[in-house]
Scaffold this motif. Sequence first.
Motif, PDB file in Angstrom:
ATOM      1  N   UNK A  97       4.571 -13.411  -4.717  1.00  0.00           N
ATOM      2  CA  UNK A  97       3.904 -14.527  -5.416  1.00  0.00           C
ATOM      3  C   UNK A  97       2.615 -14.143  -6.128  1.00  0.00           C
ATOM      4  N   UNK A  98       2.530 -12.897  -6.549  1.00  0.00           N
ATOM      5  CA  UNK A  98       1.386 -12.421  -7.319  1.00  0.00           C
ATOM      6  C   UNK A  98       1.858 -11.219  -8.127  1.00  0.00           C
ATOM      7  N   UNK A  99       1.438 -11.080  -9.378  1.00  0.00           N
ATOM      8  CA  UNK A  99       1.886  -9.944 -10.186  1.00  0.00           C
ATOM      9  C   UNK A  99       1.647  -8.608  -9.484  1.00  0.00           C
ATOM     10  N   UNK A 100       2.693  -7.773  -9.424  1.00  0.00           N
ATOM     11  CA  UNK A 100       2.583  -6.458  -8.798  1.00  0.00           C
ATOM     12  C   UNK A 100       2.172  -5.453  -9.867  1.00  0.00           C
ATOM     13  N   UNK A 101       1.092  -4.731  -9.608  1.00  0.00           N
ATOM     14  CA  UNK A 101       0.596  -3.743 -10.560  1.00  0.00           C
ATOM     15  C   UNK A 101       1.140  -2.344 -10.263  1.00  0.00           C
ATOM     16  N   UNK A 102       1.291  -2.016  -8.975  1.00  0.00           N
ATOM     17  CA  UNK A 102       1.840  -0.708  -8.607  1.00  0.00           C
ATOM     18  C   UNK A 102       2.412  -0.773  -7.200  1.00  0.00           C
ATOM     19  N   UNK A 103       3.281   0.185  -6.901  1.00  0.00           N
ATOM     20  CA  UNK A 103       3.869   0.297  -5.567  1.00  0.00           C
ATOM     21  C   UNK A 103       3.930   1.776  -5.205  1.00  0.00           C
ATOM     22  N   UNK A 104       3.685   2.069  -3.944  1.00  0.00           N
ATOM     23  CA  UNK A 104       3.726   3.442  -3.459  1.00  0.00           C
ATOM     24  C   UNK A 104       4.410   3.442  -2.095  1.00  0.00           C
ATOM     25  N   UNK A 105       5.288   4.412  -1.862  1.00  0.00           N
ATOM     26  CA  UNK A 105       6.017   4.533  -0.609  1.00  0.00           C
ATOM     27  C   UNK A 105       5.582   5.826   0.080  1.00  0.00           C
ATOM     28  N   UNK A 106       5.241   5.729   1.337  1.00  0.00           N
ATOM     29  CA  UNK A 106       4.894   6.910   2.144  1.00  0.00           C
ATOM     30  C   UNK A 106       5.891   7.000   3.288  1.00  0.00           C
ATOM     31  N   UNK A 107       6.975   7.768   3.059  1.00  0.00           N
ATOM     32  CA  UNK A 107       8.038   7.878   4.046  1.00  0.00           C
ATOM     33  C   UNK A 107       7.571   8.512   5.348  1.00  0.00           C
ATOM     34  N   UNK A 108       6.640   9.455   5.247  1.00  0.00           N
ATOM     35  CA  UNK A 108       6.205  10.166   6.451  1.00  0.00           C
ATOM     36  C   UNK A 108       5.536   9.246   7.477  1.00  0.00           C
ATOM     37  N   UNK A 109       5.004   8.119   7.034  1.00  0.00           N
ATOM     38  CA  UNK A 109       4.414   7.158   7.972  1.00  0.00           C
ATOM     39  C   UNK A 109       5.171   5.824   7.981  1.00  0.00           C
ATOM     40  N   UNK A 110       6.258   5.761   7.202  1.00  0.00           N
ATOM     41  CA  UNK A 110       7.083   4.554   7.180  1.00  0.00           C
ATOM     42  C   UNK A 110       6.375   3.335   6.614  1.00  0.00           C
ATOM     43  N   UNK A 111       5.659   3.538   5.500  1.00  0.00           N
ATOM     44  CA  UNK A 111       4.843   2.463   4.959  1.00  0.00           C
ATOM     45  C   UNK A 111       4.937   2.414   3.438  1.00  0.00           C
ATOM     46  N   UNK A 112       4.880   1.210   2.907  1.00  0.00           N
ATOM     47  CA  UNK A 112       4.800   1.010   1.476  1.00  0.00           C
ATOM     48  C   UNK A 112       3.587   0.144   1.162  1.00  0.00           C
ATOM     49  N   UNK A 113       2.951   0.385   0.032  1.00  0.00           N
ATOM     50  CA  UNK A 113       1.748  -0.353  -0.344  1.00  0.00           C
ATOM     51  C   UNK A 113       1.918  -0.859  -1.766  1.00  0.00           C
ATOM     52  N   UNK A 114       1.552  -2.113  -1.986  1.00  0.00           N
ATOM     53  CA  UNK A 114       1.572  -2.706  -3.328  1.00  0.00           C
ATOM     54  C   UNK A 114       0.164  -3.102  -3.724  1.00  0.00           C
ATOM     55  N   UNK A 115      -0.137  -2.918  -5.003  1.00  0.00           N
ATOM     56  CA  UNK A 115      -1.365  -3.441  -5.570  1.00  0.00           C
ATOM     57  C   UNK A 115      -0.983  -4.652  -6.380  1.00  0.00           C
ATOM     58  N   UNK A 116      -1.641  -5.798  -6.106  1.00  0.00           N
ATOM     59  CA  UNK A 116      -1.314  -7.028  -6.814  1.00  0.00           C
ATOM     60  C   UNK A 116      -2.533  -7.535  -7.563  1.00  0.00           C
TER      61      UNK A 116
END
Length: 119
Positions: A97-116
């Motif tokens: 529910x907010x424009x996504x500017x970027x996404x990054x996936x870090x498989x080694x720690x099982x995490x994804x991060x989005x910038x909105x």
Amino acid sequence: SIVGAEEDVYTGSRGGTTRRTRLMLQPLGRMRGLEEETIPGSSSPPLITSLAFDDQGTLWVAGYDGVLRGYDYEQTDANDQPLMLRQTRADHTVNVNSPILSVSIRDEIGCGVMTTLSR
């Protein structure tokens, strides 16, 4: 469209190191699911702002419409073409529910991060 040619991609770190990676890209086709999907109140498909692959075989497609879509990029058809090109819907959908500017996936720690974008 997913298109390209041989490209050099340069990345840098906060520590001052740089790295050059040579990518060999080839046209695969158009992603039907993204072309046929429209933003409510609009006749155009979503603006794609970021792409990320994870080690589970998913291509994550972030949109300015606030939706993160996941497509299985490892499954292929009889002609060895990715099935995601013919899919009419994403395998995974997360609406933030907010424009996504970027996404990054870090498989080694099982995490994804989005910038909105905050409004």
